[in-house]
Design a protein around this motif. Sequence first.
Motif, short mmCIF file in Angstrom:
data_model
loop_
_atom_site.label_atom_id
_atom_site.label_comp_id
_atom_site.label_asym_id
_atom_site.label_seq_id
_atom_site.Cartn_x
_atom_site.Cartn_y
_atom_site.Cartn_z
N GLN A 226 68.18 16.97 -11.04
CA GLN A 226 67.73 15.81 -11.79
C GLN A 226 68.13 14.51 -11.10
O GLN A 226 67.44 13.49 -11.23
CB GLN A 226 68.30 15.85 -13.20
CG GLN A 226 67.57 14.97 -14.19
CD GLN A 226 66.12 15.38 -14.39
OE1 GLN A 226 65.82 16.57 -14.48
NE2 GLN A 226 65.23 14.41 -14.46
N MET A 227 69.25 14.54 -10.37
CA MET A 227 69.64 13.35 -9.61
C MET A 227 68.55 12.96 -8.62
O MET A 227 68.23 11.77 -8.46
CB MET A 227 70.96 13.62 -8.87
CG MET A 227 72.17 13.71 -9.75
SD MET A 227 73.68 14.09 -8.82
CE MET A 227 73.80 12.64 -7.75
N ASP A 228 67.95 13.94 -7.97
CA ASP A 228 66.89 13.65 -7.00
C ASP A 228 65.60 13.26 -7.69
O ASP A 228 64.90 12.34 -7.27
CB ASP A 228 66.69 14.89 -6.12
CG ASP A 228 65.61 14.68 -5.06
OD1 ASP A 228 65.43 13.53 -4.63
OD2 ASP A 228 64.97 15.66 -4.66
N LEU A 229 65.27 13.95 -8.79
CA LEU A 229 64.02 13.66 -9.49
C LEU A 229 63.98 12.24 -10.05
O LEU A 229 62.91 11.64 -10.16
CB LEU A 229 63.80 14.66 -10.62
CG LEU A 229 63.59 16.12 -10.22
CD1 LEU A 229 63.44 17.00 -11.45
CD2 LEU A 229 62.38 16.27 -9.31
N ASP A 230 65.13 11.70 -10.41
CA ASP A 230 65.20 10.37 -11.00
C ASP A 230 65.39 9.26 -9.96
O ASP A 230 65.50 8.09 -10.33
CB ASP A 230 66.34 10.30 -12.03
CG ASP A 230 66.08 11.19 -13.23
OD1 ASP A 230 64.90 11.50 -13.48
OD2 ASP A 230 67.04 11.57 -13.92
N HIS A 231 65.45 9.62 -8.69
CA HIS A 231 65.65 8.60 -7.66
C HIS A 231 64.40 7.73 -7.52
O HIS A 231 63.27 8.24 -7.60
CB HIS A 231 65.97 9.27 -6.32
CG HIS A 231 66.54 8.35 -5.30
ND1 HIS A 231 65.75 7.48 -4.56
CD2 HIS A 231 67.82 8.13 -4.90
CE1 HIS A 231 66.52 6.78 -3.74
NE2 HIS A 231 67.77 7.15 -3.93
#
Length: 325
Positions: free
Chosen positions: A294-299
């Motif tokens: 999710q950290m990457d998806l929300d970047h």
Amino acid sequence: MGHVRQQNRRKGENGPPKVVITASALIPPAQVGGAWSMLGWSSTRPQWQPYRSAQPAFHATAYPQENGVKKSHRQRWDDAAEAVELALGDLAEELDDVPYTVTVDGLACRRMWEGLQNMNQGASPTPRFSRYWLPGSSLSSDERPRAVIRINIADEEVPPPVSTTRVLKGQAGVTTDGETTRMLYQVEVDFGAPVWILCNVPRAYDGDGAGRLGSKYTRWDATRSVHSEKKEERRKGEMPQNWYSMTATEIYPLACAVGVSAEALAVATAKLCHQTLFWSDRARFPVPLHAARQMDLDHPQYRRTAPPEEKPAAEPGSDGQALEQ
């Protein structure tokens, strides 16, 4: 707990592809009944810190980009695996020798560690292409993870369940068939460690008035629509309606130490799929891997594939120009 992704350059962009690495660690409480905590790590901020701080710090930094010597495809993924090795070494120091396990997305990480590939199961750890066999393999024995858990949710690789057959307790030879299940199943294998399948039922099936299309037959047997002047003969076609199919999460635990139970690892991973970050009762990934992804998806720089915006058709006016809405 580790998420890896390569973002290729678009047409017209310069520079090599970007490799993004994010990770999270779920830490149990020191005392029974205490609060659990979660740490975060990323390739742009390579240090373990509370997840609530690691996520905005990662979002405030651009995706990492190669500088200097041009690297090959193999070198790029070897460097990514080395970054994970350094992160695991720092995590072992952060945990102060507390045993830990590593959970990775097998589809995304199979280029980094040959020990995750199906064709290498049961083989000796002798890397031929990548530098490392499994995550943490280069660390000292007291810093290595106790186990590596490979997760795979790819529909083209994990066969979807279609039905269930259960043996009734205390009644040998008596079985009962079911349409759906949410249970965890162990799949017998010819060699290597056993694989586990966690079955999931889509929300379209559980929803009120969903029709349960797909529980008895597939779209190949869908009924056609019937148009008639008589109301009792009319019938709505089933093809355009919502259908359902169970999905599966493959859990493949690989013990890296003596005395580690693969069954316990599979059960714990399945339970962590219920600790979601959103309103649903279950996620496809266990919560540490889901949080890292999710950290990457929300970047802000995460590239999403979206269809081009359709421009409304202009209605010609009396002078041949489009009328203003």
